[in-house]
Design an enzyme around this catalytic site. Structure first.
Site, PDB file in Angstrom:
ATOM      1  N   ARG A   1     -35.939 -48.367  10.977  1.00  0.00           N
ATOM      2  CA  ARG A   1     -35.116 -47.515  10.102  1.00  0.00           C
ATOM      3  C   ARG A   1     -35.919 -46.298   9.634  1.00  0.00           C
ATOM      4  O   ARG A   1     -35.356 -45.270   9.279  1.00  0.00           O
ATOM      5  CB  ARG A   1     -34.582 -48.315   8.894  1.00  0.00           C
ATOM      6  CG  ARG A   1     -33.806 -47.467   7.891  1.00  0.00           C
ATOM      7  CD  ARG A   1     -32.855 -48.279   7.020  1.00  0.00           C
ATOM      8  NE  ARG A   1     -33.468 -49.428   6.423  1.00  0.00           N
ATOM      9  CZ  ARG A   1     -34.317 -49.402   5.392  1.00  0.00           C
ATOM     10  NH1 ARG A   1     -34.659 -48.249   4.847  1.00  0.00           N
ATOM     11  NH2 ARG A   1     -34.830 -50.526   4.910  1.00  0.00           N
TER      12      ARG A   1
ATOM     13  N   LYS B   1     -22.527 -33.019  20.564  1.00  0.00           N
ATOM     14  CA  LYS B   1     -21.875 -31.937  21.300  1.00  0.00           C
ATOM     15  C   LYS B   1     -22.733 -31.500  22.490  1.00  0.00           C
ATOM     16  O   LYS B   1     -23.067 -32.320  23.312  1.00  0.00           O
ATOM     17  CB  LYS B   1     -21.563 -30.798  20.330  1.00  0.00           C
ATOM     18  CG  LYS B   1     -20.911 -31.273  19.026  1.00  0.00           C
ATOM     19  CD  LYS B   1     -19.563 -31.887  19.293  1.00  0.00           C
ATOM     20  CE  LYS B   1     -18.713 -32.160  18.082  1.00  0.00           C
ATOM     21  NZ  LYS B   1     -19.058 -33.235  17.197  1.00  0.00           N
TER      22      LYS B   1
ATOM     23  N   TYR C   1     -17.108 -26.767   9.594  1.00  0.00           N
ATOM     24  CA  TYR C   1     -16.602 -28.000  10.201  1.00  0.00           C
ATOM     25  C   TYR C   1     -15.916 -28.850   9.109  1.00  0.00           C
ATOM     26  O   TYR C   1     -16.459 -29.023   8.013  1.00  0.00           O
ATOM     27  CB  TYR C   1     -17.765 -28.755  10.851  1.00  0.00           C
ATOM     28  CG  TYR C   1     -17.401 -30.162  11.214  1.00  0.00           C
ATOM     29  CD1 TYR C   1     -16.384 -30.412  12.132  1.00  0.00           C
ATOM     30  CD2 TYR C   1     -18.032 -31.249  10.624  1.00  0.00           C
ATOM     31  CE1 TYR C   1     -16.010 -31.711  12.450  1.00  0.00           C
ATOM     32  CE2 TYR C   1     -17.675 -32.551  10.940  1.00  0.00           C
ATOM     33  CZ  TYR C   1     -16.659 -32.760  11.849  1.00  0.00           C
ATOM     34  OH  TYR C   1     -16.283 -34.039  12.155  1.00  0.00           O
TER      35      TYR C   1
ATOM     36  N   ASP D   1     -26.087 -24.693  10.617  1.00  0.00           N
ATOM     37  CA  ASP D   1     -25.570 -25.650  11.598  1.00  0.00           C
ATOM     38  C   ASP D   1     -25.451 -24.896  12.925  1.00  0.00           C
ATOM     39  O   ASP D   1     -24.598 -24.033  13.088  1.00  0.00           O
ATOM     40  CB  ASP D   1     -24.205 -26.187  11.129  1.00  0.00           C
ATOM     41  CG  ASP D   1     -23.631 -27.233  12.071  1.00  0.00           C
ATOM     42  OD1 ASP D   1     -23.964 -27.212  13.269  1.00  0.00           O
ATOM     43  OD2 ASP D   1     -22.807 -28.070  11.613  1.00  0.00           O
TER      44      ASP D   1
HETATM   45  N1  PLP Z   1     -21.180 -29.727  12.814  1.00  0.00           N
HETATM   46  C1  PLP Z   1     -20.241 -29.233  13.640  1.00  0.00           C
HETATM   47  C2  PLP Z   1     -20.185 -27.752  13.877  1.00  0.00           C
HETATM   48  C3  PLP Z   1     -19.324 -30.085  14.262  1.00  0.00           C
HETATM   49  O1  PLP Z   1     -18.386 -29.574  15.075  1.00  0.00           O
HETATM   50  C4  PLP Z   1     -19.411 -31.487  14.002  1.00  0.00           C
HETATM   51  C5  PLP Z   1     -18.451 -32.434  14.637  1.00  0.00           C
HETATM   52  O2  PLP Z   1     -17.456 -32.058  15.210  1.00  0.00           O
HETATM   53  C6  PLP Z   1     -20.379 -31.939  13.127  1.00  0.00           C
HETATM   54  C7  PLP Z   1     -21.249 -31.052  12.555  1.00  0.00           C
HETATM   55  C8  PLP Z   1     -20.494 -33.406  12.788  1.00  0.00           C
HETATM   56  O3  PLP Z   1     -21.161 -34.077  13.824  1.00  0.00           O
HETATM   57  P1  PLP Z   1     -20.922 -35.635  14.182  1.00  0.00           P
HETATM   58  O4  PLP Z   1     -19.533 -35.790  14.630  1.00  0.00           O
HETATM   59  O5  PLP Z   1     -21.958 -35.878  15.249  1.00  0.00           O
HETATM   60  O6  PLP Z   1     -21.211 -36.414  12.943  1.00  0.00           O
END
Ligand code: PLP
Length: 382
Positions: free
Chosen positions: A43, A196, A96, A171
């Site tokens: 962990r 992604k 997001y 991000d």
């Molecule tokens: N950041 C972006 C731009 C996303 O599109 C997503 C998910 O679609 C996330 C973060 C969250 O990632 P996760 O689904 O791997 O938790």
């Protein structure tokens, strides 16, 4: 080393000479002295995860990387690890949906104030900074409108203001480390949903944080340990494998997205085609300055009502109607109902997310097949 070579060789750690890092599933590790040393408990960290972290850090040209059980794990650990009650976070308004919900429910409950601005105009960020501002949190390109926020301008706003010294967190999921380098422009922390493009095969949920500051890294490592958001070794192996083809895949994603954006711009059933690589994109000049790859996401508006949208989706044979993005297979979704379904109509209306807006994640299938599929579906929508 250039990115293609780094993606394949960085972080490799196999005592047996194998050309991939082995998967070590141990939850605990033998200790030969009283002081816990090296790997102790998975962990906290694990050999396979640590090897992936070296690969991720090299890819983002960062000193450190930490891998998480999901993109949301990386986001929640970063925000909760670095902010406390009374702090303010400035966020771009087109985030997001999961991040927005996390801020609006959990962060707010813990006493963190969320200030939403259209960060495309850096003056909005400048005006929102006050002595409680501890973090500026951005996405660029944004989702689903693919707005481009100038990393140079936001970092400048932070650097010249005399009120506070907020951390800048970006991000970078849509752009990938190959498309954009926020740390170079002055960001403190880069985040990814590895789910992604970086994994790229739609078979893992995972996240990561990359950064250069040891103090911040140690805080996030401790927060990850106590929130239990560390990645597991199987996922680390899969992501490590995915990264090896990331540079090759991103070239294909970009080439395909560019052709599809141009095709849609000339199609009578499509309007408001958004792709950072198009000259018509409102922030194309900024995209050109800060992006080495415009990515594989295209958003457009289908002329017609929701019945036309349904006919369009029903006629597709190759594009799969599904949320998520960045995989080798082409996906298509309607943000109003799907990824942004839990936002209110008013919020979507303010942002300009309409019921007939379509977001496409261009995969790496043959481009002629993809264009044929879209042509047929657009005809069906008429
Ligand atoms: N950041 C972006 C731009 C996303 O599109 C997503 C998910 O679609 C996330 C973060 C969250 O990632 P996760 O689904 O791997 O938790």
């Amino acid at each position: 080393m250039k990115e293609e070579t780094t993606a394949i060789h960085a972080g490799l750690d196999n005592p047996n000479g194998g050309v991939t890092t082995p998967v070590d599933l141990s939850s605990t590790f033998r200790q030969d002295s009283l002081a816990l040393d090296g790997f102790a408990y998975s962990r906290l960290s694990n050999p396979t995860v640590a090897s992936l972290e070296k690969q991720l850090a090299a890819l983002e040209d960062a000193t450190y990387a930490l891998a998480f059980s999901s993109g949301m794990g990386a986001i929640s650990t970063t925000i909760l690890g670095l902010l406390e009650s009374g702090d303010e976070i400035i966020v771009s308004d087109d985030l997001y949906g999961g991040t927005q919900k996390f801020l609006d429910t959990i962060a707010i409950k813990l006493g963190i104030t969320v200030v939403r601005v259209d960060a495309v105009h850096s003056v909005n960020v400048a005006n929102a900074i006050n002595d409680k501002t501890k973090m500026i949190y951005l996405e660029t390109p944004t989702n689903p409108l693919l707005k481009i926020v100038s990393l140079h301008d936001i970092c400048l706003v932070r650097d010249i203001n005399l009120i506070s010294n907020p951390l800048i967190v970006v991000d970078n999921t849509f752009a990938t480390p190959l498309g954009q380098d926020p740390l170079f422009w002055g960001a403190d922390i880069v985040l990814h949903s590895l789910t992604k493009y970086i994994n790229g095969h739609s078979d893992v949920i995972a996240g990561a944080v990359m950064l250069n500051d040891k103090g911040l890294k140690d805080t996030l490592f401790a927060t990850r340990t106590y929130m239990g958001t560390c990645m597991n070794p199987f996922d680390a192996m899969l992501v490590s494998r995915g990264i090896k083809t990331l540079p090759a895949r991103m070239n294909l994603h970009e080439a395909g997205a560019n052709e599809i954006a141009i095709f849609l711009e000339g199609h009578p059933m499509a309007e408001n085609v958004l792709y950072p690589g198009l000259r018509s994109h409102p922030q194309h000049n900024i995209a050109t300055q800060q992006m080495d790859n415009y990515g594989g996401m295209v958003t457009f508006t289908l002329k017609g009502d929701t019945d036309a949208v349904q006919r369009f989706l029903d006629a597709l044979k190759i594009f799969t109607p599904a949320v998520s993005l960045g995989g080798v297979e082409s996906l298509i979704e309607v943000p109003y109902f799907m990824t942004h379904g839990n936002m209110s109509h008013e919020e979507k209306d303010t942002l300009g997310i309409t019921e007939n807006m379509i977001r496409i994640s261009i995969g790496i299938e043959n481009i002629d097949d993809l264009l044929k599929d879209l042509t047929t579906a657009l005809q069906a929508a008429k």
